[in-house]
Design a protein around this motif. Structure first.
Motif, short mmCIF file in Angstrom:
data_model
loop_
_atom_site.label_atom_id
_atom_site.label_comp_id
_atom_site.label_asym_id
_atom_site.label_seq_id
_atom_site.Cartn_x
_atom_site.Cartn_y
_atom_site.Cartn_z
N CYS A 182 -17.54 -1.39 3.50
CA CYS A 182 -16.23 -1.29 4.15
C CYS A 182 -15.42 -2.55 3.85
N ASP A 183 -14.22 -2.35 3.28
CA ASP A 183 -13.39 -3.52 2.94
C ASP A 183 -12.60 -4.04 4.13
N TRP A 184 -12.70 -3.34 5.28
CA TRP A 184 -11.97 -3.81 6.46
C TRP A 184 -12.85 -4.69 7.35
N CYS A 185 -14.02 -4.17 7.73
CA CYS A 185 -14.91 -4.95 8.61
C CYS A 185 -16.04 -5.63 7.86
N CYS A 193 -19.73 0.78 10.58
CA CYS A 193 -18.60 -0.14 10.73
C CYS A 193 -18.61 -0.79 12.11
N ARG A 196 -13.10 -4.62 14.38
CA ARG A 196 -12.64 -5.91 13.86
C ARG A 196 -11.20 -6.12 14.29
N THR A 204 -11.15 -13.54 13.07
CA THR A 204 -11.64 -12.19 13.33
C THR A 204 -12.43 -12.17 14.62
N HIS A 214 -14.30 3.24 9.34
CA HIS A 214 -12.87 2.98 9.19
C HIS A 214 -12.27 3.95 8.16
N SER A 216 -10.24 3.45 5.76
CA SER A 216 -10.25 2.91 4.40
C SER A 216 -11.62 3.07 3.74
N ARG A 217 -12.66 3.01 4.53
CA ARG A 217 -14.01 3.18 3.99
C ARG A 217 -14.24 4.64 3.57
#
Length: 231
Positions: A182-185, A193, A196, A204, A214, A216-217
């Motif tokens: 996951c590029d967010w968390c 996830c 965050r 954070t 998420h 985005s994931r």
């Protein structure tokens, strides 16, 4: 062996080798005391292969010397070492957070195996060995698709909802969101996830596990999913 078992063993030995018979009552009592002091922790017989009479018979059959307590004690020690070398500690059934109970069950199982009252647990024999994995086991795994039987998987589903949701999505043909990071968390592959939150100072905050990934994931999983081109 208790004193009565020692006396019975000596009587058996005396029938095979009269040299060990003590006719004087005092000498016979001393002989029983001596053997009991040295073999008190050795059982007469166990359900899995040990019998002190067999060890005595083997010595008398192959040796020209009168039998001694050591000729029973040495085979018993070898018997215990052999069983423990073939034993793989099974996972205890108690709560793993209860360290005392966990350790007590492990030690209890080892003592039972060493004493001949339980079979060695040879979990390694399923997948190890020079001949490779058991073909029957491999075929069975291919049939059911998983080392966890379907009934057990269904029973475990309420205890691991994230894993169950992931398996259900894959079974329906959807991409596996936990198969990518996951590029967010910043959750790595195979981990769920986390919440965050970015504070006013840019740091954070948070860290609670999320029941769903998420967005985005999920988008990244769709992008990296293999595309099936019709023939």
């Amino acid at each position: 062996m208790d004193r009565r078992e020692i006396a019975a063993l000596l009587a058996y030995i005396g029938r095979l080798d009269p040299r060990t018979i003590r006719t004087d009552e005092g000498e016979a009592r001393y002989q029983v005391d001596q053997w009991h002091a040295l073999l008190g922790d050795v059982p007469m017989a166990t359900p899995y292969g040990w019998d002190a009479r067999v060890a005595a018979h083997q010595h008398i059959r192959t040796s020209q010397y009168p039998i001694l307590p050591a000729d029973i004690g040495r085979p018993w020690d070898s018997y215990k070492r052999d069983r423990l070398s073939r034993h793989t500690d099974p996972t205890p059934c108690v709560d793993p957070d209860d360290q005392a109970a966990w350790t007590a069950e492990l030690l209890g199982t080892r003592r039972a195996v060493a004493a001949g009252y339980a079979r060695p647990a040879q979990d390694r024999a399923i997948t190890s060995g020079r001949t490779g994995p058991d073909p029957h086991l491999q075929r069975r795994l291919r049939e059911i698709g998983s080392p966890i039987p379907p009934a057990a998987r269904a029973a475990l589903a309420p205890l691991r909802p994230t894993r169950a949701a992931r398996e259900a999505a894959v079974a329906q043909g959807h991409p596996d969101p936990l198969g990518v990071p996951c590029d967010w968390c910043q959750a790595p592959v195979d981990e769920p996830c986390r919440r965050r939150r970015v504070g006013p100072d840019g740091t954070t905050r948070g860290g609670a596990l999320m029941p769903a990934p998420h967005p985005s994931r999920l988008d990244l999983a769709v992008q990296q999913a293999p595309q099936h081109v019709p023939a």
